[in-house]
Each structure stands twice: as structure tokens, then as C-alpha cells.
Design a protein around this motif. Sequence first.
Motif, mmCIF file in Angstrom:
data_model
loop_
_atom_site.group_PDB
_atom_site.id
_atom_site.type_symbol
_atom_site.label_atom_id
_atom_site.label_comp_id
_atom_site.label_asym_id
_atom_site.label_seq_id
_atom_site.Cartn_x
_atom_site.Cartn_y
_atom_site.Cartn_z
ATOM 1 N N LYS A 24 0.858 -1.192 0.000
ATOM 2 C CA LYS A 24 0.000 0.000 0.000
ATOM 3 C C LYS A 24 0.889 1.235 0.000
ATOM 4 O O LYS A 24 2.039 1.184 0.428
ATOM 5 N N ASP A 28 -3.597 5.538 0.762
ATOM 6 C CA ASP A 28 -4.494 4.438 0.396
ATOM 7 C C ASP A 28 -5.413 4.094 1.553
ATOM 8 O O ASP A 28 -5.003 4.088 2.719
ATOM 9 N N VAL A 30 -7.381 1.430 3.770
ATOM 10 C CA VAL A 30 -7.106 0.041 4.145
ATOM 11 C C VAL A 30 -8.258 -0.472 4.991
ATOM 12 O O VAL A 30 -8.851 0.266 5.776
ATOM 13 N N ASP A 34 -6.169 -6.155 5.439
ATOM 14 C CA ASP A 34 -5.436 -5.851 4.212
ATOM 15 C C ASP A 34 -3.938 -6.022 4.435
ATOM 16 O O ASP A 34 -3.391 -5.614 5.462
ATOM 17 N N LEU A 36 -0.348 -4.946 4.156
ATOM 18 C CA LEU A 36 0.263 -3.626 4.024
ATOM 19 C C LEU A 36 1.683 -3.696 3.473
ATOM 20 O O LEU A 36 2.060 -2.907 2.598
ATOM 21 N N ASN A 49 -0.443 -7.386 8.158
ATOM 22 C CA ASN A 49 -1.786 -6.963 7.800
ATOM 23 C C ASN A 49 -2.273 -5.848 8.712
ATOM 24 O O ASN A 49 -1.814 -5.706 9.847
ATOM 25 N N ALA A 53 -9.171 -0.412 10.390
ATOM 26 C CA ALA A 53 -9.516 0.205 9.111
ATOM 27 C C ALA A 53 -9.231 1.699 9.161
ATOM 28 O O ALA A 53 -9.308 2.332 10.206
ATOM 29 N N PRO A 91 -13.897 -6.847 1.395
ATOM 30 C CA PRO A 91 -12.530 -7.260 1.052
ATOM 31 C C PRO A 91 -12.356 -8.759 1.174
ATOM 32 O O PRO A 91 -13.070 -9.429 1.900
ATOM 33 N N PRO A 94 -8.407 -11.887 5.009
ATOM 34 C CA PRO A 94 -7.012 -11.478 5.252
ATOM 35 C C PRO A 94 -6.089 -12.653 5.252
ATOM 36 O O PRO A 94 -6.445 -13.741 5.654
ATOM 37 N N PRO A 116 -4.681 -11.301 -0.447
ATOM 38 C CA PRO A 116 -5.050 -9.918 -0.785
ATOM 39 C C PRO A 116 -4.028 -9.244 -1.707
ATOM 40 O O PRO A 116 -4.383 -8.492 -2.600
ATOM 41 N N LYS A 120 -4.736 -7.545 -5.425
ATOM 42 C CA LYS A 120 -4.340 -6.175 -5.754
ATOM 43 C C LYS A 120 -3.452 -6.159 -6.999
ATOM 44 O O LYS A 120 -3.624 -5.324 -7.894
#
Length: 411
Positions: A24, A28, A30, A34, A36, A49, A53, A91, A94, A116, A120
Amino acid sequence: MAAQVVVPQLGESVVEARVARWLKKEGDAVAVGDALVELETEKIDLEVNADQAGVLAKIVRQEGEDVKVGEQLALIEVGAAAASAPAAATPAPPEAVTPPVAAAPAGAADGPRATPAARKAAEVHQVDMAQVQGSGDAGRVMRRDVEAAAKPAPVAAAAAAKPAPAPVAPPRPAIVPGSRTEERVRMSKRRLTIARNLVEAQRTAAMLTTFNEVDMTELMALRERRKEQFAKRHGVGIGIASFFVKAAVAALKAFPRLNAEIQGEEMVLKHYYDVGIAVGAEQGLVVPVIRSAEQLSFAGIELAIRDFAARAKSNTLTLEDLKGGSFTITNGGVFGSLLSTPILNPPQVGILGLHKIEDRPVAIKGQVVVRPMMYLALSYDHRIVDGLEAVQFLVKVKEYIEDPGHLLLES
């Protein structure tokens, strides 16, 4: 409110990592779970991760920097995701901080099981996830699979159409100034650790190697007779590795100081047999450990080795798989090695090296016959293992392999 993203616990004896790649960028949005950032450690690579959020407000440590457990990697502005990111579908599940052994199945609407980071990458490279073959555990699509699928195929048709030139003697190469280039490549954390451990092993241990050779005739004949029945019953083929694990455990019981380690002025004799199996991986040698090998059947050992090899290839071994071990077996024969001197895997004091099986003439009862032979090598720490013990250990392994019925009876 800003929440810190920190380097997580990395496992036993691992305290440092390297920032490999940010997945990321600042600004961005998140979601919880997610991925990272990717971290590279001396044993495995892992993703960190998001546990809250929001928006990735600041990246504190850049790619290529070394970081320690607990150090800050980034800041997330909690609760800012709704204002900073467009509405999106729920999403993907994870990915765990450590590489997963098993992942929850993806729903039909989500397409193939994927990390994830892979999803992406598919968006960035405009790759159809349904067309990507996953290399992760249980076929899970990893980011590297997407990136490989995004690379254009090489064009060979034009080159193939050209007629091959007539063979001529190659001209003597002319050295043009600036044409002889060099490249500096930073070693990975794993490669640095391997280098450090190998030098340390030779510096601190009184390491010697003793050799023997073993006639593989009986073992190979036994495998040939039982392979179909074994595969039908257990769902896995029977290789030579399980025989050597069994033989090594039996020999270690007879010579316990080869299953020990040195701590200060004491020997720690281990009455369990955690056997490390050296596996060649893309980023360097790893040694996953078969726990309590003395309690496993031939099938259990074969299944463990096959699982380790598959997960080493897909880079999904965990730190738990690699830690500990009381004795190691390495098989250079699968790569064609005829003879070598394996280096100890500290703090262990013994390592058994297997080599290529090769037909050689040998004298048996006054007759020269051709037999499938293998050289064995045992490297040991002479500080607590005497030469006589090492030689007798290797002879014991040889006896079990040349008469594998003993192993079957003892199992």
C-alpha cells in the motif's frame, strides 16, 4: 486517531527483518486484514496486515531498511477509510501474518483462492485471476503467480524462421572498454544468515567428517516389491529418505551423544529425535524438522517430507516448521553430488550426508560384481563425539540400510 503498524513477533530466535516491499502507499484506504507490507526474515517471508480500518497516513520505514520486532512501520489514520476510499465490495479474507498452512475457501463470487496482495496485483496488471495457476498452499494464488502471468511471453517465431548460420571458428573476443560489467546484489536476510551460521559452525566446532559407502541393492529391491502396495495403502510413494531417517534414529539411540548439544560446560543429551531434512529452496537452503521421528511410520515420514518439499517450493513454510531439531540429514545426491562434506547445523553436533546412487564394481566374496552404491558422510563435533563413535554410528546406519528388514521389524 492514529494507530501504529509495528513489526510483529517473528518466531523463536528471529528478532530482525527487512522491509521487502510496501503493498500500500500513503493515502491508500485500508480495511482490517489488508496486507500492508512484506517483510523478509532469515527464515521465511511474511506479510503484515492491518488490524484497523482507515487510511495509511504515513510510511515510517522504507523498502530495504532493516527493522526489529516492535519497531514502528507505519501509521494508520483510524476511521478515515470511508472518506478517503470509494465504496467497494467486501474485502477478500485477510492473509495471516505468518504464511498459512491452510486457508479458508473463497466463495464462488470471489473467484480463485488468493492472497489480498495477489488480488491487488491482478487489478494493477489487469490479469484475469481465473487464468492464474496458484503455487501456494492448496493452490492458493500468490502475488508472484499474478506477476508471472502478467509478463509477456517471449517471441521466438521470428528467430526460429531464420536459417542457422554455417559453423565457423569463433573469433577471439575483443575487450571493449566498459563492456566487462559487474553487478552488486544485496544478499537476502536468509542468505546472510546461512553465511553467518556456516562460518560460525566452522569457527566454534571441532568439525570432522568420516565416510563410508552402502550397498543399496536390498533396499531398492524392497522398494520395488512394495511400492505399489505402499502407495495404494498410504497415498504416497516410498522413497529412500524414510529408510535413512529410520536408520539414523536407530543409530542415534545407540550413540546418544550425536543427538546432543553443548551448553557451556554441559552436554544436553536429547531423548527425543527431531530430525531436520535439508531442502533446497529458491532463496536458499531451509531445514524443516520432522518432530518425534521415532514415533512415525514410514508413511508418516514420507508424507512429512513431501509436504515440506511442496511448501518450501511455494514459500509457505512457517517458523514453527524450521525451529529446533536434534540431528540433520541432507541429500546432495538428488542434485547429482557423488561425495561431499556437510557442515553442521548449530547447535547440533551431527549431520548425515547422502549422495548419488551409482553403479560401481565391488568385490563380494571374491567376485567382482556391479552394485548400486552410495557414499555416506557424517560430519560431527569432535568436542563431544569421539572418532570411534562417529565411525560406529555410520557403520550402524550402513547395516540397517543394507538389511532394511531390521528397520521394518523395529518399526
